[in-house]
Scaffold this active site. Structure first.
Site, PDB file in Angstrom:
ATOM      1  CE  LYS A  98      47.224 -19.420   1.282  1.00  0.00           C
ATOM      2  NZ  LYS A  98      46.325 -19.462   2.473  1.00  0.00           N
TER       3      LYS A  98
ATOM      4  CB  SER B 247      42.794 -20.090   4.184  1.00  0.00           C
ATOM      5  OG  SER B 247      42.182 -18.818   4.168  1.00  0.00           O
TER       6      SER B 247
ATOM      7  CB  SER C 266      43.333 -17.518   1.058  1.00  0.00           C
ATOM      8  OG  SER C 266      44.183 -17.983   2.106  1.00  0.00           O
TER       9      SER C 266
END
Length: 456
Positions: free
Chosen positions: A80, A182, A158
């Site tokens: 990420k 997330s 996210s």
């Protein structure tokens, strides 16, 4: 991945790599080629091609000479875009960080997985500054849910790109962060496994934060066994040290408060079918009210959200300056709510949090884990959320609701696919433990996974 099934697990890839029937360099090249040719180019913010090929070549040489670093040597991994990778800019999914200096060193967990021989393929897209559960990003594009077969649907956030990258078979594992869901949200929406560790289980050094009181890390992957292997390496272990629990001794508690509110019938049906399978397999199931779950949202309504307070402090200068004009305005609006949360409110939130964590411990017997749908709905279409801010905020709140309970109570959780709901979209089954019960949670999840999926 050309000659390699993109849906293969880390464990299955490891067998081929360690036996010499699959070359790490060819695997890395195949992964990069598949990413470059994939129909959706919003999944990654950057590829780490030079690094990946260098690491893969070194892995191939080690394995050929009998010096393998272990089970994960040669396995591709994506990060990420909150994790520092040496020589790359950490954008946090925001245009305002795009011109910042590249990281001078890897984040601690990036170093840990590199030390286990894993090959860093690229950096994955996310909600800007990790501040949304939907995965929509106006700067780098919004990755499309890999499971959708009708209209483009949200990936979940996210850790949006991380979830899609694994579900689409581009990489076998991606590492995400989880402040309110997330990791578990994109895992559930895309039909893969997502493990959120207890906060502090891994180092946050070199990871761009959102709310330090809530931020945690973990892998998105194809199986719980894969998560166990990655967890060990992220903790600096040379081999996994978590066994398999006895399914017949598994004790699951289904909360009857909050988590089923407004849940889609298809979600409930898939979850209850998994519960029925677990009961037949010998697991002991009870249902119980948890008033503390409702109290979490009452304290948020009274004092504000902890994540919002801490996000505002982190981004205060940015929100008050010209950079705010270059940010996603929905992120700006949500973060600015933190300005209204004073010190008295913040302390009240923290005090309530510790009280509710203690209360949860009193309400659960030793060995009991919580079980409920990861999310109350399947992944919705993207287009209506882009067109309607009110709908965006309402769906974002509902999407984060179930998973944020675990963050507020400082626990750990694993989302496992358990069937499908509306439009044939995946439904997630969330197993959750209390603070620092990660080893037991993972051992139980490994044992229960096949039954939850309906494969045993």
């Amino acid at each position: 991945m050309d000659e390699v099934d993109g849906n293969i697990s880390v464990a299955s890839l490891s067998v081929r790599l360690q036996s010499g029937t699959l070359d790490p360099l060819e695997l890395a090249k195949a992964s990069l080629k598949k990413i470059a040719g994939y129909r959706d180019q919003s999944i990654f913010t950057a590829l780490l091609e030079e690094r990946a090929l260098t690491e893969a070549k070194a892995s191939a040489e080690r394995i050929r000479s009998g010096r393998s670093l272990g089970l994960l040597d040669g396995i591709p991994v994506a990060w990420k875009d909150l994790f520092d990778t040496k020589g790359s800019v950490t954008t946090a999914g925001s245009a305002v960080l795009g011109d910042h200096a590249p990281a001078e060193t890897d984040a601690t967990v990036v170093k840990a997985l590199a030390g286990a021989g894993m090959v860093s393929i690229g950096r994955t897209n996310l909600s800007e500054f990790a501040f949304s559960g939907l995965g929509i990003n106006p700067h780098y594009g919004t990755a499309h849910n890999a499971a959708s077969r009708d209209v483009p649907r949200i990936p979940g956030g996210s850790s949006a790109g991380s979830g899609v990258a694994v579900a689409a078979g581009l990489v076998p594992v991606a590492i995400g962060t989880d402040t309110g869901g997330s990791i578990r949200i994109p895992a559930a929406f895309n039909g893969i496994v997502g493990y959120k560790a207890t906060r502090g289980r891994y180092s946050m050094q070199g990871v761009f934060p959102l709310a330090k009181s809530l931020d945690s890390l973990g892998p998105l992957c194809r199986t719980v066994q894969d998560a166990v292997w990655i967890d060990a390496a992220m903790r600096g272990r040379s081999a996994p040290d978590i066994g398999r629990a006895d399914l017949a001794s598994l004790k699951l508690v289904i909360p009857e408060t909050v988590v089923f509110d407004d849940a889609e019938p298809g979600v409930v049906a898939a979850f209850e079918a998994a519960i029925s399978r677990l009961e037949k397999a010998g697991a002991r199931i009870t249902r119980r009210a948890f008033p503390i779950f409702a109290e979490i949202f009452e304290v948020m309504a009274r004092h504000g959200a902890l994540v919002t307070a801490e996000a505002y402090v982190l981004h205060k200068e940015r929100l008050q300056g010209p950079e705010a004009e270059r940010m996603d305005q929905r992120v700006v609006a949500r973060a600015r709510l933190g300005e209204k949360i004073g010190m008295v409110d913040y302390v009240a939130i923290l005090d309530t949090r510790e009280r509710l964590i203690a209360s949860l411990a009193k309400n659960l017997q030793p060995g009991e884990l919580l079980a409920h749908p990861t999310l109350p709905h399947v992944a919705p279409p993207i287009a209506p959320l882009l067109a309607d801010d009110e709908l965006f905020f309402r769906i974002n709140g509902r999407t984060l609701r179930n998973t944020s309970i675990g963050n507020f109570l400082d626990g750990c959780g694993v989302s496992i696919p358990c069937g499908t709901g509306d439009a044939g979209m995946p439904v997630g089954f969330l197993l959750s433990g209390q603070r620092n019960e990660d080893d037991y949670l993972l051992s139980a999840a490994v044992s229960a996974e096949a039954v939850i999926r309906g494969e045993a």
